[in-house]
Scaffold this motif. Sequence first.
Motif, PDB file in Angstrom:
ATOM      1  N   LEU A 232       0.844  -1.198   0.000  1.00  0.00           N
ATOM      2  CA  LEU A 232       0.000   0.000   0.000  1.00  0.00           C
ATOM      3  C   LEU A 232       0.876   1.243   0.000  1.00  0.00           C
ATOM      4  O   LEU A 232       1.877   1.310   0.705  1.00  0.00           O
ATOM      5  N   GLY A 233       0.528   2.203  -0.786  1.00  0.00           N
ATOM      6  CA  GLY A 233       1.308   3.426  -0.876  1.00  0.00           C
ATOM      7  C   GLY A 233       2.428   3.353  -1.902  1.00  0.00           C
ATOM      8  O   GLY A 233       3.043   4.348  -2.222  1.00  0.00           O
ATOM      9  N   PHE A 234       2.707   2.148  -2.418  1.00  0.00           N
ATOM     10  CA  PHE A 234       3.766   1.965  -3.407  1.00  0.00           C
ATOM     11  C   PHE A 234       3.249   1.241  -4.644  1.00  0.00           C
ATOM     12  O   PHE A 234       4.003   0.588  -5.342  1.00  0.00           O
ATOM     13  N   LYS A 235       1.941   1.320  -4.885  1.00  0.00           N
ATOM     14  CA  LYS A 235       1.359   0.649  -6.050  1.00  0.00           C
ATOM     15  C   LYS A 235       1.747   1.380  -7.322  1.00  0.00           C
ATOM     16  O   LYS A 235       1.746   2.606  -7.370  1.00  0.00           O
ATOM     17  N   ASP A 236       2.058   0.594  -8.332  1.00  0.00           N
ATOM     18  CA  ASP A 236       2.375   1.143  -9.652  1.00  0.00           C
ATOM     19  C   ASP A 236       1.049   1.469 -10.335  1.00  0.00           C
ATOM     20  O   ASP A 236       0.238   0.572 -10.593  1.00  0.00           O
ATOM     21  N   LEU A 237       0.813   2.734 -10.611  1.00  0.00           N
ATOM     22  CA  LEU A 237      -0.462   3.162 -11.193  1.00  0.00           C
ATOM     23  C   LEU A 237      -0.657   2.650 -12.611  1.00  0.00           C
ATOM     24  O   LEU A 237      -1.785   2.477 -13.067  1.00  0.00           O
ATOM     25  N   GLU A 238       0.433   2.389 -13.332  1.00  0.00           N
ATOM     26  CA  GLU A 238       0.323   1.853 -14.695  1.00  0.00           C
ATOM     27  C   GLU A 238      -0.040   0.374 -14.700  1.00  0.00           C
ATOM     28  O   GLU A 238      -0.705  -0.102 -15.602  1.00  0.00           O
ATOM     29  N   PHE A 239       0.432  -0.366 -13.690  1.00  0.00           N
ATOM     30  CA  PHE A 239       0.191  -1.816 -13.612  1.00  0.00           C
ATOM     31  C   PHE A 239      -0.306  -2.191 -12.216  1.00  0.00           C
ATOM     32  O   PHE A 239       0.395  -2.844 -11.446  1.00  0.00           O
ATOM     33  N   PRO A 240      -1.530  -1.815 -11.862  1.00  0.00           N
ATOM     34  CA  PRO A 240      -2.012  -2.075 -10.498  1.00  0.00           C
ATOM     35  C   PRO A 240      -2.272  -3.550 -10.204  1.00  0.00           C
ATOM     36  O   PRO A 240      -2.324  -3.940  -9.040  1.00  0.00           O
ATOM     37  N   ASP A 241      -2.448  -4.397 -11.246  1.00  0.00           N
ATOM     38  CA  ASP A 241      -2.751  -5.807 -11.025  1.00  0.00           C
ATOM     39  C   ASP A 241      -1.505  -6.693 -10.992  1.00  0.00           C
ATOM     40  O   ASP A 241      -1.612  -7.903 -10.809  1.00  0.00           O
ATOM     41  N   LYS A 242      -0.336  -6.126 -11.184  1.00  0.00           N
ATOM     42  CA  LYS A 242       0.904  -6.909 -11.164  1.00  0.00           C
ATOM     43  C   LYS A 242       1.261  -7.275  -9.725  1.00  0.00           C
ATOM     44  O   LYS A 242       0.880  -6.595  -8.777  1.00  0.00           O
ATOM     45  N   VAL A 243       2.007  -8.370  -9.565  1.00  0.00           N
ATOM     46  CA  VAL A 243       2.454  -8.837  -8.255  1.00  0.00           C
ATOM     47  C   VAL A 243       3.970  -9.032  -8.287  1.00  0.00           C
ATOM     48  O   VAL A 243       4.579  -9.025  -9.355  1.00  0.00           O
ATOM     49  N   TYR A 244       4.553  -9.222  -7.118  1.00  0.00           N
ATOM     50  CA  TYR A 244       5.984  -9.479  -7.015  1.00  0.00           C
ATOM     51  C   TYR A 244       6.217 -10.953  -6.704  1.00  0.00           C
ATOM     52  O   TYR A 244       5.537 -11.524  -5.859  1.00  0.00           O
ATOM     53  N   LYS A 245       7.193 -11.553  -7.375  1.00  0.00           N
ATOM     54  CA  LYS A 245       7.583 -12.919  -7.063  1.00  0.00           C
ATOM     55  C   LYS A 245       8.686 -12.847  -6.004  1.00  0.00           C
ATOM     56  O   LYS A 245       9.690 -12.176  -6.192  1.00  0.00           O
ATOM     57  N   VAL A 246       8.483 -13.540  -4.885  1.00  0.00           N
ATOM     58  CA  VAL A 246       9.425 -13.501  -3.773  1.00  0.00           C
ATOM     59  C   VAL A 246      10.506 -14.552  -4.010  1.00  0.00           C
ATOM     60  O   VAL A 246      10.206 -15.719  -4.284  1.00  0.00           O
ATOM     61  N   GLU A 247      11.756 -14.137  -3.916  1.00  0.00           N
ATOM     62  CA  GLU A 247      12.871 -15.081  -4.060  1.00  0.00           C
ATOM     63  C   GLU A 247      13.619 -15.283  -2.753  1.00  0.00           C
ATOM     64  O   GLU A 247      14.215 -16.321  -2.537  1.00  0.00           O
ATOM     65  N   LYS A 248      13.598 -14.294  -1.884  1.00  0.00           N
ATOM     66  CA  LYS A 248      14.235 -14.393  -0.572  1.00  0.00           C
ATOM     67  C   LYS A 248      13.153 -14.350   0.500  1.00  0.00           C
ATOM     68  O   LYS A 248      12.081 -13.776   0.297  1.00  0.00           O
ATOM     69  N   ALA A 249      13.431 -14.953   1.632  1.00  0.00           N
ATOM     70  CA  ALA A 249      12.454 -15.018   2.715  1.00  0.00           C
ATOM     71  C   ALA A 249      12.107 -13.628   3.227  1.00  0.00           C
ATOM     72  O   ALA A 249      12.962 -12.768   3.343  1.00  0.00           O
ATOM     73  N   LEU A 250      10.830 -13.414   3.518  1.00  0.00           N
ATOM     74  CA  LEU A 250      10.340 -12.176   4.118  1.00  0.00           C
ATOM     75  C   LEU A 250       9.724 -12.517   5.469  1.00  0.00           C
ATOM     76  O   LEU A 250       9.203 -13.619   5.660  1.00  0.00           O
ATOM     77  N   TYR A 251       9.762 -11.577   6.384  1.00  0.00           N
ATOM     78  CA  TYR A 251       9.106 -11.782   7.663  1.00  0.00           C
ATOM     79  C   TYR A 251       7.626 -12.043   7.439  1.00  0.00           C
ATOM     80  O   TYR A 251       6.983 -11.386   6.642  1.00  0.00           O
ATOM     81  N   GLY A 252       7.099 -13.010   8.174  1.00  0.00           N
ATOM     82  CA  GLY A 252       5.683 -13.319   8.093  1.00  0.00           C
ATOM     83  C   GLY A 252       5.369 -14.540   7.266  1.00  0.00           C
ATOM     84  O   GLY A 252       4.322 -15.149   7.431  1.00  0.00           O
ATOM     85  N   LEU A 253       6.254 -14.937   6.353  1.00  0.00           N
ATOM     86  CA  LEU A 253       5.999 -16.128   5.535  1.00  0.00           C
ATOM     87  C   LEU A 253       6.193 -17.386   6.364  1.00  0.00           C
ATOM     88  O   LEU A 253       7.122 -17.476   7.160  1.00  0.00           O
ATOM     89  N   HIS A 254       5.346 -18.372   6.144  1.00  0.00           N
ATOM     90  CA  HIS A 254       5.516 -19.650   6.828  1.00  0.00           C
ATOM     91  C   HIS A 254       6.757 -20.382   6.320  1.00  0.00           C
ATOM     92  O   HIS A 254       7.301 -21.226   7.008  1.00  0.00           O
TER      93      HIS A 254
END
Length: 127
Positions: free
Chosen positions: A98-120
């Motif tokens: 939130l607050g960093f959405k790309d206005l040109e591509f709002p439906d795009k997502v990021y593929k995670v390659e490194k662990a992030l806090y909160g992931l199981h």
Amino acid sequence: MADLPHGKRAIGTKGVYRNKKDERVIVIRNKARLVTQGYTQEEGIDYDEVFAPIARIEAIRLFLAYASFKEFAVYQMDVKSAFLYGNIEKEVYVCQPLGFKDLEFPDKVYKVEKALYGLHQAPRAWY
């Protein structure tokens, strides 16, 4: 950024903000961390198992006694920062923050390659 593949779900993200203060309660640093909303993950779909890097005090005492007996060198490490460096084996996608959405591509997502806090998957990736 990528399109979300068919049959995959994107996990939400949120920003966690904290102010570091000195002994006089003056803000000396602002910290921000991107955290995944891991509670939205479903076992068997988004992850297979949960792994917690927690040791019982008895196991730690036994380990230290054995290391002392064998004269092994024992080192300490920071488990929290180790989470950030583990590679994810399963495909995980997260929504744009939130607050960093790309206005040109709002439906795009990021593929995670490194662990992030909160992931199981984060503790298993670290292990």
